[in-house]
Design an enzyme around this catalytic site. Structure first.
Site, mmCIF file in Angstrom:
data_model
loop_
_atom_site.group_PDB
_atom_site.id
_atom_site.type_symbol
_atom_site.label_atom_id
_atom_site.label_comp_id
_atom_site.label_asym_id
_atom_site.label_seq_id
_atom_site.Cartn_x
_atom_site.Cartn_y
_atom_site.Cartn_z
ATOM 1 N N GLY A 172 0.861 -1.135 -0.180
ATOM 2 C CA GLY A 172 0.048 0.030 -0.110
ATOM 3 C C GLY A 172 0.871 1.237 0.031
ATOM 4 O O GLY A 172 1.819 1.245 -0.806
ATOM 5 N N GLU A 226 9.248 -6.578 -10.013
ATOM 6 C CA GLU A 226 8.177 -7.525 -9.674
ATOM 7 C C GLU A 226 8.517 -8.892 -9.935
ATOM 8 O O GLU A 226 8.949 -8.960 -11.184
ATOM 9 C CB GLU A 226 6.939 -6.936 -10.218
ATOM 10 N N SER A 276 5.804 -5.352 -1.169
ATOM 11 C CA SER A 276 5.835 -4.009 -1.646
ATOM 12 C C SER A 276 6.153 -2.881 -0.510
ATOM 13 O O SER A 276 7.386 -2.834 -0.026
ATOM 14 C CB SER A 276 4.554 -3.474 -2.230
ATOM 15 N N ALA A 277 5.238 -2.135 0.049
ATOM 16 C CA ALA A 277 5.304 -1.303 1.185
ATOM 17 C C ALA A 277 5.973 -2.178 2.347
ATOM 18 O O ALA A 277 6.895 -1.380 3.040
ATOM 19 C CB ALA A 277 4.131 -0.484 1.979
ATOM 20 N N HIS A 294 9.347 -2.885 -6.746
ATOM 21 C CA HIS A 294 8.665 -2.695 -8.153
ATOM 22 C C HIS A 294 9.697 -1.760 -8.938
ATOM 23 O O HIS A 294 9.410 -1.089 -9.590
ATOM 24 C CB HIS A 294 7.391 -1.677 -7.892
#
Length: 237
Positions: free
Chosen positions: A88, A192, A120-121, A157
């Site tokens: 997020g 990714e 991700s985060a 990413h």
């Protein structure tokens, strides 16, 4: 420490956590572990719904997943065998972790052997700071200091693309700017579908794409090297 830092929850047109599922199972094994899922990076999806997405994606694996909410996060984390942190907005994630006084308990549990999984985060928080996230600073956390499970920066990413006619900085240029001011803090870019796995003192880059490693040196232009699938990066620890 046991840490699995995944670049993303999806790869291409694949389903949610579809590519991560096997990596998570290999990382945790087949024991019936309890997992504290931390959803605080979410901005537009409520935490219960976010937790249910994760449970559905990992359905059939031998784990009990409990979503940490604002009012019970500390108790859920303290009782868990595994800490899992979703993606997020990185700034909101770290803001809430500080605001709910969860930073030290998570950091201490992981440093003393509790497995950590983040994408991700959640992967951004594995590095020394969140200063190399791609996210917009929509809220100001108490500090940019992250958990520091890795003694370097992470850029999930990762994708460096120059669009013709667009005059904004590329990803590489932004990461190089960080290194000009912080030359002693290498950055690993994980595209990714790739991940960093730390286990028994060995740091491994996994996936089917090449990653990158940026390194700085005082007074010199930062350098960029290729990180190949299966490459051991323990020298960075």
């Amino acid at each position: 420490m046991k840490v699995l830092a995944l670049s993303s929850s999806r790869v291409g047109n694949g389903g949610y956590l579809e590519s991560a599922r096997l990596l998570i199972e290999e990382f945790l094994g087949t024991e019936g572990l309890t997992i504290a899922f931390i959803p605080f990076a979410s901005v537009q999806t409520n935490y219960e719904e976010y937790g249910n997405m994760v449970k559905q994606a990992l359905k059939g694996l031998p784990y009990i997943i409990t979503t940490a909410m604002n009012d019970d996060a500390r108790a859920v984390i303290e009782a868990a065998d595994v800490i899992m942190v979703g993606g997020g907005n990185t700034f909101k994630l770290l803001h809430d972790i500080y605001d709910l006084d969860l930073f030290r308990i998570i950091q201490t549990k992981v440093r003393t052997g509790t497995p950590y999984i983040g994408w991700s985060a959640g992967a951004n928080l594995c590095g020394r700071t969140i200063s190399t996230t791609n996210d917009m600073p929509i809220i100001q956390p108490r500090s940019f200091e992250a958990f520091g499970f890795f003694p370097f920066q992470v850029n999930p990413h990762y994708l460096n693309q120059k669009i013709e006619g667009h005059n904004g900085e590329t990803r590489d240029q932004r990461l190089e700017e960080f290194l000009v001011l912080n030359p002693s803090m290498p950055i690993i870019g994980i595209p990714e579908g790739t991940a960093l796995r730390l286990n028994n003192g060995e740091l491994l880059f996994i996936g089917d794409k090449e990653g990158v490693c940026f390194e700085g040196q005082e007074g010199r232009i930062p350098t960029k090297g290729v990180v190949r699938p299966g490459e051991i990066l323990s020298h960075l620890l």
